[in-house]
Design an enzyme around this catalytic site. Structure first.
Site, short mmCIF file in Angstrom:
data_model
loop_
_atom_site.label_atom_id
_atom_site.label_comp_id
_atom_site.label_asym_id
_atom_site.label_seq_id
_atom_site.Cartn_x
_atom_site.Cartn_y
_atom_site.Cartn_z
N GLY A 40 40.53 75.34 -4.17
CA GLY A 40 39.65 74.18 -4.19
C GLY A 40 38.86 73.94 -5.45
O GLY A 40 38.57 72.81 -5.80
N ASP B 19 34.11 75.38 -5.16
CA ASP B 19 34.06 73.94 -4.91
C ASP B 19 32.90 73.60 -3.98
O ASP B 19 32.12 72.70 -4.24
CB ASP B 19 35.39 73.42 -4.36
CG ASP B 19 35.89 74.17 -3.13
OD1 ASP B 19 35.26 75.17 -2.70
OD2 ASP B 19 36.95 73.78 -2.60
N ASP C 242 29.55 76.47 2.15
CA ASP C 242 29.22 75.92 3.45
C ASP C 242 28.45 76.98 4.24
O ASP C 242 27.28 77.20 4.00
CB ASP C 242 30.52 75.50 4.13
CG ASP C 242 30.33 74.67 5.39
OD1 ASP C 242 29.21 74.60 5.91
OD2 ASP C 242 31.32 74.10 5.87
N LYS D 71 26.27 73.03 1.06
CA LYS D 71 25.89 72.63 2.43
C LYS D 71 24.88 73.65 2.96
O LYS D 71 25.19 74.46 3.83
CB LYS D 71 27.11 72.58 3.34
CG LYS D 71 27.90 71.32 3.27
CD LYS D 71 28.92 71.29 4.40
CE LYS D 71 29.67 70.00 4.43
NZ LYS D 71 30.65 69.97 5.54
N PHE E 16 33.26 66.58 6.78
CA PHE E 16 34.30 67.32 6.07
C PHE E 16 34.62 66.54 4.81
O PHE E 16 34.98 65.36 4.87
CB PHE E 16 35.54 67.49 6.95
CG PHE E 16 36.53 68.44 6.36
CD1 PHE E 16 36.38 69.81 6.51
CD2 PHE E 16 37.61 67.97 5.62
CE1 PHE E 16 37.29 70.70 5.94
CE2 PHE E 16 38.52 68.84 5.06
CZ PHE E 16 38.36 70.21 5.22
N ASP F 63 40.42 69.78 -0.28
CA ASP F 63 41.54 69.19 0.45
C ASP F 63 41.35 69.25 1.96
O ASP F 63 40.48 69.94 2.47
CB ASP F 63 42.83 69.92 0.09
CG ASP F 63 42.96 71.26 0.80
OD1 ASP F 63 43.99 71.49 1.46
OD2 ASP F 63 42.03 72.10 0.69
N ARG G 231 43.26 66.43 -2.83
CA ARG G 231 42.67 67.15 -3.96
C ARG G 231 42.59 66.28 -5.21
O ARG G 231 41.75 66.47 -6.07
CB ARG G 231 43.49 68.40 -4.31
CG ARG G 231 43.40 69.52 -3.32
CD ARG G 231 44.07 70.78 -3.88
NE ARG G 231 44.38 71.74 -2.87
CZ ARG G 231 43.52 72.64 -2.38
NH1 ARG G 231 42.28 72.65 -2.79
NH2 ARG G 231 43.90 73.49 -1.46
#
Length: 177
Positions: free
Chosen positions: A43, A99, A102, A130, A151, A158, A164
């Site tokens: 990512g 990337d 979370d 996040k 999301f 992706d 992506r």
């Protein structure tokens, strides 16, 4: 199955501005000694490529691979190392480039893994952060943009291998008939 709707979150221009600002901060903080920048595959590769070109410090590049999502929109919670680092990071400054952070599970896994090589310091850089979903003790030293929910895809992120290539960040909305 209907195609998901893509709701814009960050434009390509906003993405570029965030990357440049992060590069300036990192260059200033790391100083002329530089360090090793470690890209978390897959990512972060788009963000990583842009970020390292903004750095004004000497930087060695390496890659590490982890897997936790599969084809889902939620992490499986099972993290596996799919590609180890190749550089000797012992006693060196290390910048881990993600990337998105979370829950923090993947970042915690990576920081523990890389810490085992006894670097002088490890800093974590995430394009997206996040924070409200964090349930693992992880500090993001360089956070590009804080996001709350949804999301996200684009700019390297992706869903099931797709999206992506989008230049901006978009929230994926599943249309349920």
């Amino acid at each position: 199955m209907s195609m998901p709707e893509l709701v814009p979150v960050l434009s390509a221009q906003q993405v570029e501005e965030i990357v440049v600002a992060l590069g300036q901060r990192i260059s200033s903080d790391f100083g002329e000694k530089g360090g090793v920048a470690v890209c978390v595959l897959k990512g972060a590769f788009v963000f990583f490529a842009d970020l390292i070109r903004t750095l004004t410090i000497p930087v060695e590049v390496d890659f590490v691979g982890v897997a936790s999502y599969g084809a889902q929109t939620e992490s499986s919670g099972n993290i596996e190392l799919t590609k180890p680092i190749e550089s000797d990071i012992t006693g060196r400054q290390v910048l881990v480039v993600e990337d998105i952070v979370d829950t923090g599970a993947t970042a915690r896994f990576l920081l523990d893994y890389l810490g085992g090589f006894e670097p002088a310091r490890i800093n974590l850089c995430a394009f997206l952060d996040k924070r409200e979903r964090r349930n693992h003790a992880v500090r993001v030293d360089y956070s590009g943009h804080v996001v709350r929910d949804g999301f996200l895809v684009g700019y390297g992120l992706d869903w099931n291998g797709c999206y992506r290539n989008l230049k901006g960040i978009h929230r994926l909305e599943q249309n349920n008939p």
